[in-house]
Motif scaffolding. Structure first.
Motif, mmCIF file in Angstrom:
data_model
loop_
_atom_site.group_PDB
_atom_site.id
_atom_site.type_symbol
_atom_site.label_atom_id
_atom_site.label_comp_id
_atom_site.label_asym_id
_atom_site.label_seq_id
_atom_site.Cartn_x
_atom_site.Cartn_y
_atom_site.Cartn_z
ATOM 1 N N LEU A 1 24.793 25.253 84.699
ATOM 2 C CA LEU A 1 23.339 25.272 84.892
ATOM 3 C C LEU A 1 22.722 26.605 84.496
ATOM 4 C CD1 LEU A 1 22.706 23.382 88.251
ATOM 5 C CD2 LEU A 1 21.958 22.730 85.978
ATOM 6 N N ASP A 2 23.448 27.685 84.743
ATOM 7 C CA ASP A 2 22.930 29.020 84.438
ATOM 8 C C ASP A 2 23.574 29.630 83.200
ATOM 9 O OD1 ASP A 2 21.263 28.959 86.704
ATOM 10 O OD2 ASP A 2 22.961 29.512 87.972
ATOM 11 N N SER B 1 18.439 14.007 87.599
ATOM 12 C CA SER B 1 17.347 14.061 88.572
ATOM 13 C C SER B 1 16.386 12.891 88.411
ATOM 14 C CB SER B 1 16.585 15.375 88.443
ATOM 15 O OG SER B 1 15.928 15.436 87.185
ATOM 16 N N GLN C 1 17.121 21.826 83.458
ATOM 17 C CA GLN C 1 17.731 22.698 84.464
ATOM 18 C C GLN C 1 16.896 22.757 85.743
ATOM 19 O OE1 GLN C 1 18.619 26.669 83.139
ATOM 20 N NE2 GLN C 1 18.991 27.386 85.215
ATOM 21 N N ALA C 2 15.598 22.969 85.625
ATOM 22 C CA ALA C 2 14.737 23.076 86.809
ATOM 23 C C ALA C 2 14.726 21.776 87.603
ATOM 24 C CB ALA C 2 13.317 23.463 86.403
ATOM 25 N N THR D 1 17.150 19.512 87.672
ATOM 26 C CA THR D 1 18.459 19.379 88.315
ATOM 27 C C THR D 1 18.520 20.246 89.564
ATOM 28 O OG1 THR D 1 19.550 18.921 86.195
ATOM 29 C CG2 THR D 1 20.943 19.675 88.006
ATOM 30 N N GLN D 2 18.053 21.492 89.466
ATOM 31 C CA GLN D 2 18.063 22.400 90.628
ATOM 32 C C GLN D 2 17.241 21.821 91.773
ATOM 33 O OE1 GLN D 2 20.002 24.839 90.968
ATOM 34 N NE2 GLN D 2 20.248 26.012 89.104
ATOM 35 N N ARG D 3 16.076 21.282 91.460
ATOM 36 C CA ARG D 3 15.208 20.693 92.478
ATOM 37 C C ARG D 3 15.887 19.476 93.133
ATOM 38 N NH1 ARG D 3 10.923 21.484 90.133
ATOM 39 N NH2 ARG D 3 10.990 19.791 88.630
ATOM 40 N N SER E 1 18.563 20.723 95.510
ATOM 41 C CA SER E 1 18.028 21.339 96.729
ATOM 42 C C SER E 1 17.441 20.292 97.670
ATOM 43 C CB SER E 1 16.999 22.421 96.398
ATOM 44 O OG SER E 1 15.847 21.854 95.824
ATOM 45 N N ASN F 1 24.029 19.370 97.542
ATOM 46 C CA ASN F 1 24.865 19.668 96.382
ATOM 47 C C ASN F 1 26.333 19.470 96.758
ATOM 48 O OD1 ASN F 1 26.265 20.641 94.213
ATOM 49 N ND2 ASN F 1 25.170 22.579 94.082
#
Length: 193
Positions: free
Chosen positions: A65-66, A90, A121-122, A124-126, A129, A133
């Protein structure tokens, strides 16, 4: 005087009229067979065959992801213990249904590696959260090429890999308690997890 219709013309009309009836009979017969198999518990419309069953994980390399390399096929070809690989996104509604069971399995000690499929990416992160995870590692398959090599039809899809890197099981759709109890848990016992 009556005009005679050529023999070929009559035969052609009969074939033209009979063809749709024959197709309808074939479709109806297939439908009846499918319903009979579903009623008998011999047909699951969600189960799709996988060419990976009994084979090693395909070779691949995906970023995290990063950035950086997050996951390779070589790592999964000899993971040392049974684990799941879950393709998710997502934007995938069934992935929301999948998340609680994946979190439960991870809490019970089953390693799960995630591969995001054609996701930002954003987003997926959301998603992670908001829904938890469960993943020990997460890789990004933005173009979807690795998913093609795995034979992914759509997300979510989950694969069970043994300690030697052989694929034993694939499930297309959200994992439910019934699927875990009836399919996954017996397989985990059989491969020594």
């Amino acid at each position: 005087m009556s005009a005679q219709v050529p023999q070929k013309s009559v035969l052609g009309r009969r074939l033209l009229l009979g063809a749709p009836l024959a197709v309808l009979a074939l479709v109806g017969g297939g439908w009846a067979l499918m319903l009979r198999r579903m009623a008998g518990g011999n047909f699951d419309p969600h189960s799709l065959p996988s060419q990976l069953i009994g084979k090693k994980v395909p070779d691949f390399s995906l970023p995290g992801l990063d950035g950086g390399v997050a996951m390779t096929g070589a790592e999964l070809q000899n993971p040392g213990r049974p684990m799941l690989v879950n393709f998710f996104a997502s934007w995938c509604v069934p992935c929301l249904e999948d998340a609680p069971m994946l979190n439960k399995l991870a809490k019970n000690g089953l390693p799960i590696w995630g591969i995001t499929y054609k996701d930002k990416q954003a987003d997926t992160q959301r998603f992670l959260s908001q829904n938890g995870n469960p993943y020990a590692r997460i890789a990004v398959d933005q173009p979807g090429r690795v998913a093609i090599d795995w034979g992914v039809y759509g997300v979510p899809e989950t694969y069970l890999i043994d300690a030697a890197g052989l694929v034993h099981w694939r499930f297309a759709g959200a994992l439910t308690q019934r699927v875990v109890d009836e399919d996954l848990t017996p397989l985990l016992r059989r491969i020594g997890a």
